[in-house]
Enzyme design. Structure first.
Site, mmCIF file in Angstrom:
data_model
loop_
_atom_site.group_PDB
_atom_site.id
_atom_site.type_symbol
_atom_site.label_atom_id
_atom_site.label_comp_id
_atom_site.label_asym_id
_atom_site.label_seq_id
_atom_site.Cartn_x
_atom_site.Cartn_y
_atom_site.Cartn_z
ATOM 1 N N SER A 29 -10.562 100.241 -21.118
ATOM 2 C CA SER A 29 -9.866 100.681 -19.918
ATOM 3 C C SER A 29 -8.625 99.815 -19.685
ATOM 4 O O SER A 29 -7.751 99.759 -20.543
ATOM 5 C CB SER A 29 -10.819 100.699 -18.721
ATOM 6 O OG SER A 29 -10.232 101.358 -17.619
ATOM 7 N N ASP A 134 -12.210 112.398 -20.498
ATOM 8 C CA ASP A 134 -11.452 111.400 -19.737
ATOM 9 C C ASP A 134 -10.206 112.061 -19.151
ATOM 10 O O ASP A 134 -9.467 112.737 -19.870
ATOM 11 C CB ASP A 134 -11.060 110.252 -20.672
ATOM 12 C CG ASP A 134 -10.448 109.058 -19.974
ATOM 13 O OD1 ASP A 134 -10.075 109.159 -18.790
ATOM 14 O OD2 ASP A 134 -10.334 108.007 -20.631
ATOM 15 N N HIS A 166 -14.277 108.492 -19.231
ATOM 16 C CA HIS A 166 -13.646 107.174 -19.220
ATOM 17 C C HIS A 166 -14.713 106.079 -19.096
ATOM 18 O O HIS A 166 -15.655 106.211 -18.323
ATOM 19 C CB HIS A 166 -12.660 107.088 -18.043
ATOM 20 C CG HIS A 166 -11.755 105.916 -18.118
ATOM 21 N ND1 HIS A 166 -10.645 105.898 -18.924
ATOM 22 C CD2 HIS A 166 -11.796 104.711 -17.516
ATOM 23 C CE1 HIS A 166 -10.038 104.735 -18.804
ATOM 24 N NE2 HIS A 166 -10.722 103.997 -17.957
#
Length: 193
Positions: A29, A134, A166
């Site tokens: 991330s 995502d 995600h």
């Protein structure tokens, strides 16, 4: 490069266990954004020793931008919304910046006169892991295409987990897809190192 302990010379444990000529940067991330920036910054650097960044492993980096992509506009995820993403960027970016700041958008220029990519003489080989669900996947795919066009297809490997969202490898660490991410990262490190 000397790793010092208490200001006094090299660390024997580090010397016996680490090979600084084979450093890999991996980030999940926002950590993927950091690994990307460090990869650009360290490319071609002379560290005064044998330290070399050999590869990047970017796990669904938290790339953003002002213009909306299809995956941002069309995808709904109750746990990771576009509003939450925008709010996080508003808190993280320098005052007066928007999501086209180069911390957020790796394809944006650093300034009117300097393209972000001008920092990178060359980047190490890269793996991009993307969750197919995502909301940021289009940005990750666009970044991957830029790298392919700039450095060649052999430079970047893109791995898409179609049914994942995600941060899936962190949020569902014992799931088969998360285990496959770690296996793939290990295989990549062994193949490049």
């Amino acid at each position: 490069m000397a790793i010092s302990r208490g200001g006094g010379g090299r660390d024997p444990w580090f010397d016996s266990h680490a090979d600084l000529s084979k450093v890999f940067l991996m980030g999940d991330s926002s950590g993927g954004n950091i690994a990307h920036r460090l990869g650009m910054w360290t490319s071609g650097q002379d560290w005064g020793g044998d330290m070399r960044v050999k590869g990047l492993i970017l796990l669904y980096p938290y790339f953003g931008g002002e213009a909306r992509t299809a995956s941002e506009s069309d995808h709904y995820n109750p746990t990771f919304t576009l509003k939450a993403s925008d709010d996080r960027w508003r808190l993280a970016l320098p005052v007066g910046s928007n999501r086209d700041h180069y911390f957020c958008n790796p394809l944006a220029p650093i300034s009117e006169s300097q393209e972000a990519w001008s920092l990178a003489r060359s980047l190490p080989r890269t793996v991009m892991v993307i969750g197919g669900r995502d909301i940021l996947r289009d940005r990750q795919l666009e970044y991957s295409e830029i790298l392919k066009n700039r450095y060649g297809k052999q430079f970047i490997e893109v791995v898409v987990f179609e049914e994942e969202d995600h941060s899936f490898a962190v949020l569902k660490i014992e799931e088969q897809s998360s285990i496959k991410v770690m296996e793939y990262a290990s295989k990549f490190i062994k193949s490049v190192g």
